[in-house]
Design a protein around this motif. Structure first.
Motif, PDB file in Angstrom:
ATOM      1  N   GLN A  31      14.558  -0.630  -3.712  1.00  0.00           N
ATOM      2  CA  GLN A  31      13.888   0.624  -4.056  1.00  0.00           C
ATOM      3  C   GLN A  31      13.212   0.523  -5.417  1.00  0.00           C
ATOM      4  N   ARG A  32      13.930  -0.060  -6.385  1.00  0.00           N
ATOM      5  CA  ARG A  32      13.332  -0.241  -7.724  1.00  0.00           C
ATOM      6  C   ARG A  32      12.107  -1.135  -7.646  1.00  0.00           C
ATOM      7  N   MET A  33      12.211  -2.206  -6.846  1.00  0.00           N
ATOM      8  CA  MET A  33      11.071  -3.107  -6.709  1.00  0.00           C
ATOM      9  C   MET A  33       9.881  -2.381  -6.098  1.00  0.00           C
ATOM     10  N   ASN A  34      10.122  -1.581  -5.057  1.00  0.00           N
ATOM     11  CA  ASN A  34       9.031  -0.851  -4.406  1.00  0.00           C
ATOM     12  C   ASN A  34       8.384   0.132  -5.382  1.00  0.00           C
ATOM     13  N   GLU A  35       9.209   0.794  -6.207  1.00  0.00           N
ATOM     14  CA  GLU A  35       8.653   1.722  -7.200  1.00  0.00           C
ATOM     15  C   GLU A  35       7.787   0.985  -8.208  1.00  0.00           C
ATOM     16  N   ARG A  36       8.246  -0.189  -8.616  1.00  0.00           N
ATOM     17  CA  ARG A  36       7.480  -0.975  -9.584  1.00  0.00           C
ATOM     18  C   ARG A  36       6.166  -1.457  -8.960  1.00  0.00           C
ATOM     19  N   LEU A  37       6.221  -1.860  -7.685  1.00  0.00           N
ATOM     20  CA  LEU A  37       5.003  -2.309  -6.999  1.00  0.00           C
ATOM     21  C   LEU A  37       4.036  -1.149  -6.793  1.00  0.00           C
ATOM     22  N   ALA A  38       4.584   0.033  -6.496  1.00  0.00           N
ATOM     23  CA  ALA A  38       3.728   1.205  -6.295  1.00  0.00           C
ATOM     24  C   ALA A  38       2.992   1.551  -7.586  1.00  0.00           C
ATOM     25  N   GLU A  39       3.679   1.416  -8.711  1.00  0.00           N
ATOM     26  CA  GLU A  39       3.038   1.678 -10.003  1.00  0.00           C
ATOM     27  C   GLU A  39       1.916   0.692 -10.274  1.00  0.00           C
ATOM     28  N   ALA A  40       2.096  -0.533  -9.778  1.00  0.00           N
ATOM     29  CA  ALA A  40       1.105  -1.575 -10.044  1.00  0.00           C
ATOM     30  C   ALA A  40      -0.013  -1.615  -9.009  1.00  0.00           C
ATOM     31  N   LYS A  41       0.168  -0.857  -7.932  1.00  0.00           N
ATOM     32  CA  LYS A  41      -0.767  -0.948  -6.798  1.00  0.00           C
ATOM     33  C   LYS A  41      -2.211  -0.690  -7.211  1.00  0.00           C
ATOM     34  N   ASP A  42      -2.438   0.313  -8.038  1.00  0.00           N
ATOM     35  CA  ASP A  42      -3.804   0.672  -8.433  1.00  0.00           C
ATOM     36  C   ASP A  42      -4.363  -0.254  -9.499  1.00  0.00           C
ATOM     37  N   LYS A  43      -3.512  -1.122 -10.067  1.00  0.00           N
ATOM     38  CA  LYS A  43      -3.960  -1.979 -11.162  1.00  0.00           C
ATOM     39  C   LYS A  43      -4.288  -3.396 -10.716  1.00  0.00           C
ATOM     40  N   VAL A  44      -3.597  -3.880  -9.673  1.00  0.00           N
ATOM     41  CA  VAL A  44      -3.798  -5.271  -9.266  1.00  0.00           C
ATOM     42  C   VAL A  44      -5.126  -5.432  -8.534  1.00  0.00           C
ATOM     43  N   ARG A  45      -5.672  -6.622  -8.641  1.00  0.00           N
ATOM     44  CA  ARG A  45      -6.917  -6.976  -7.948  1.00  0.00           C
ATOM     45  C   ARG A  45      -6.617  -8.125  -7.008  1.00  0.00           C
ATOM     46  N   VAL A  46      -6.795  -7.867  -5.712  1.00  0.00           N
ATOM     47  CA  VAL A  46      -6.516  -8.873  -4.697  1.00  0.00           C
ATOM     48  C   VAL A  46      -7.783  -9.074  -3.871  1.00  0.00           C
ATOM     49  N   ASN A  47      -8.188 -10.319  -3.744  1.00  0.00           N
ATOM     50  CA  ASN A  47      -9.389 -10.627  -2.972  1.00  0.00           C
ATOM     51  C   ASN A  47      -9.265 -10.089  -1.551  1.00  0.00           C
ATOM     52  N   GLY A  48     -10.354  -9.412  -1.084  1.00  0.00           N
ATOM     53  CA  GLY A  48     -10.369  -8.872   0.276  1.00  0.00           C
ATOM     54  C   GLY A  48      -9.915  -7.439   0.362  1.00  0.00           C
ATOM     55  N   PHE A  49      -9.455  -6.879  -0.746  1.00  0.00           N
ATOM     56  CA  PHE A  49      -8.987  -5.494  -0.737  1.00  0.00           C
ATOM     57  C   PHE A  49      -9.632  -4.723  -1.879  1.00  0.00           C
ATOM     58  N   ARG A  50      -9.956  -3.466  -1.578  1.00  0.00           N
ATOM     59  CA  ARG A  50     -10.463  -2.595  -2.625  1.00  0.00           C
ATOM     60  C   ARG A  50      -9.321  -2.170  -3.538  1.00  0.00           C
ATOM     61  N   PRO A  51      -9.635  -1.856  -4.821  1.00  0.00           N
ATOM     62  CA  PRO A  51      -8.591  -1.422  -5.749  1.00  0.00           C
ATOM     63  C   PRO A  51      -7.797  -0.244  -5.188  1.00  0.00           C
ATOM     64  N   GLY A  52      -6.494  -0.365  -5.221  1.00  0.00           N
ATOM     65  CA  GLY A  52      -5.608   0.689  -4.751  1.00  0.00           C
ATOM     66  C   GLY A  52      -5.377   0.689  -3.255  1.00  0.00           C
ATOM     67  N   LYS A  53      -6.008  -0.220  -2.532  1.00  0.00           N
ATOM     68  CA  LYS A  53      -5.888  -0.244  -1.067  1.00  0.00           C
ATOM     69  C   LYS A  53      -5.105  -1.448  -0.554  1.00  0.00           C
ATOM     70  N   HIS A  58       1.761  -6.563   1.709  1.00  0.00           N
ATOM     71  CA  HIS A  58       1.060  -7.697   1.119  1.00  0.00           C
ATOM     72  C   HIS A  58       1.440  -7.852  -0.369  1.00  0.00           C
ATOM     73  N   LEU A  59       1.527  -6.711  -1.051  1.00  0.00           N
ATOM     74  CA  LEU A  59       1.944  -6.751  -2.459  1.00  0.00           C
ATOM     75  C   LEU A  59       3.345  -7.354  -2.603  1.00  0.00           C
ATOM     76  N   LYS A  60       4.239  -6.923  -1.693  1.00  0.00           N
ATOM     77  CA  LYS A  60       5.608  -7.428  -1.764  1.00  0.00           C
ATOM     78  C   LYS A  60       5.641  -8.925  -1.515  1.00  0.00           C
ATOM     79  N   LYS A  61       4.818  -9.376  -0.579  1.00  0.00           N
ATOM     80  CA  LYS A  61       4.779 -10.804  -0.265  1.00  0.00           C
ATOM     81  C   LYS A  61       4.289 -11.604  -1.459  1.00  0.00           C
ATOM     82  N   MET A  62       3.276 -11.052  -2.181  1.00  0.00           N
ATOM     83  CA  MET A  62       2.679 -11.781  -3.286  1.00  0.00           C
ATOM     84  C   MET A  62       3.487 -11.651  -4.588  1.00  0.00           C
ATOM     85  N   TYR A  63       4.009 -10.463  -4.856  1.00  0.00           N
ATOM     86  CA  TYR A  63       4.599 -10.213  -6.168  1.00  0.00           C
ATOM     87  C   TYR A  63       6.061  -9.766  -6.125  1.00  0.00           C
TER      88      TYR A  63
END
Length: 498
Positions: free
Chosen positions: A26-48, A53-58
């Motif tokens: 749960q803590r990890m998911n909250e941390r990833l959710a906070e970072a969701k709008d900040k990370v830049r991943v090829n093939g995805f628009r910011p925040g999308k 996929h975020l969990k797999k990468m980070y």
């Protein structure tokens, strides 16, 4: 999160902390959710970027950050919740199995770690009204002031060359070459060296053999280096010195007047006397304070009896023991030479370490309850004093205190202790007693346990020398050095707190 006490034995504690895998996830998911709008991943628009996929990468790196934050922050919070103070930094242990660690990072198993520590025992402060001390005070006489001025003025004394033989008090300018077993040794040669006969600057027996020599004469002087001479290769050795006298000069007289004061850089003799009197009073005051402090510490030692954290005692003992062995090695001596054995010395210095730690904890509790604080200005003055001791190394010293954990505490501790002693002196029964200089500086067994702070690192490892001041140990002060005849120095190790 579960906090389970698994050991409570004396002062030792062991705490098992369990954080369920679902909570970590749960803590990890909250941390990833906070970072969701900040990370830049090829093939995805910011925040999308999808959470999967975020969990797999980070996910693993975020989980690793959470683990580090928990083991960094939770121990202090757990101790606070339990109302405990750890004597030393708690030891943290967790799984070292790579497969298990991988499961923790994947939130497949609970995250567990163990805290091991010793608590500082609760100290119930006793009334200080029963503490009584005698403060020895020396009245500085005019003769003593004048005598000290003449000693200082020796450096400004002028000499005039003479044709006659050298006498005590004359200055001899000479070349010399020292040899042991016919071989010259390092540091044993000089040209145009000045030596005042009777000054005691050279090896015992050297200066006396210059008496009667005239300019131009040569002589071979034979002396024996003291057994405690700092250079081990020369200690106790017989040596010869080939002497060639270049000049013999007689001293000019010294008169206590304004002219002498001016030569010493002071505007008048009265001002010079005022300065010297203040210096002498300050020196006596330091000894007086150490004796008073020792009396206070001895009485506190009788008032407080409790188990001391073994970790603190071990650390203090290691400091002492390391210094003892270093001093023995430098002096070329053994424990047998000091009229003891290694086993006996260990036992004595273990007692010393325990006393230091116990008194350190008592003084800390007294100061905390009394609201004693060390100001930033006091810390800055202490740091400045350190910088003055190491000219040319100011940057290194500053970096050390800025970057070394606990370094600032080593500056704070002695200041805090002295303020606690001041607090006690305002509460206890103090009786002033006028004594002579010799009585103040007496080095008998009764008073031998109070000494000058500057000497506190030198104590004798005698069988009966088991007392020592404790407050300095709590902060890891250096240990006393073994000298069989250093009774006055032994005091310092015992009677001065951190």
């Amino acid at each position: 999160m579960q906090v389970i006490e698994t050991l409570a034995e004396g002062l030792k504690r062991e705490i098992k902390v369990v954080i369920p895998a679902k909570d970590m996830e749960q803590r990890m998911n909250e941390r990833l959710a906070e970072a969701k709008d900040k990370v830049r991943v090829n093939g995805f628009r910011p925040g999308k970027v999808p959470m999967g996929h975020l969990k797999k990468m980070y996910g693993k790196s975020v989980m690793a950050e959470l683990v580090n934050e928990i083991v960094r922050d939770r121990p202090a919070a757990i101790l606070s919740e339990r109302g405990e103070k750890s004597a030393t930094q708690p030891q943290i242990s967790m799984t070292e199995d790579e497969a298990e660690a991988e499961k923790i990072l994947n939130a497949q198993v609970d995250f567990e770690f163990t805290l091991s520590y010793e608590v500082i025992p609760p100290i119930e402060l006793q009334p200080t009204s029963g503490i009584k001390v005698t403060r020895e005070v020396v009245e500085v006489s005019e003769d003593e002031v004048n005598e000290q001025i003449l000693k200082i003025a020796e450096n400004a004394r002028t000499y005039a060359a003479k044709d006659g033989a050298a006498e005590t008090g004359d200055r001899v300018t000479m070349n010399y070459l020292g040899k042991v077993d016919g071989v010259a040794f390092d540091g044993g040669a000089a040209e145009d060296a000045d030596l005042v006969i009777g000054s005691g600057r050279f090896i015992p027996g050297f200066e006396e053999q210059l008496v009667g020599l005239k300019a131009g004469e040569e002589k071979v002087i034979t002396v024996t280096f003291p057994s405690e001479y700092p250079a081990a290769n020369l200690a106790g050795k017989e040596a010869t010195f080939d002497i060639t006298v270049k000049e013999v000069a007689a001293p000019a007289g010294l008169e206590l007047n304004d002219e002498l004061a001016t030569q010493l850089g002071i505007e008048s003799l009265d001002k010079l006397k005022e300065i010297v009197r203040g210096q002498i009073e300050g020196q006596y005051g330091n000894v007086t304070r150490q004796k008073v402090k020792r009396q206070i510490l001895d009485q506190l030692d009788e008032m407080y009896k409790f188990d001391t954290p073994a970790g603190l005692v071990d650390a203090e003992f290691e400091n002492i023991w390391r210094q003892i062995n270093t001093d023995l090695q430098q002096s070329g001596k053994t424990f047998a030479d000091e009229d003891t054995t290694e086993e006996e010395a260990r036992a004595e210095y273990r007692k010393l370490a325990e006393r230091r730690v116990r008194l350190g904890l008592v003084l800390s509790e007294i100061g905390e309850k009394a609201g004693v604080e060390v100001t930033e200005e006091e810390m800055q003055r202490a740091l400045y004093a350190q910088l003055q001791q190491f000219p040319g190394q100011q940057k290194e010293i500053l970096d050390f205190f800025r970057n070394t954990p606990g370094a600032a505490a080593s500056l704070r501790a002695p200041i805090f202790e002295e303020k606690v002693i001041d607090k006690l002196l305002s509460e206890i029964d103090v009786t002033d007693k006028t004594v002579t200089k010799d009585e103040l500086m007496a080095d008998d067994e009764a008073s031998a346990e109070d000494a000058d702070t500057a000497e506190k690192k030198k104590a004798a490892p005698k069988k009966k020398a088991a007392k020592a001041d404790a407050a300095e140990a709590a902060e890891g002060e250096e240990a006393p050095a073994p000298k069989k005849k250093a009774a006055s120095k032994k005091k310092a190790a015992e009677g001065d707190a951190e």
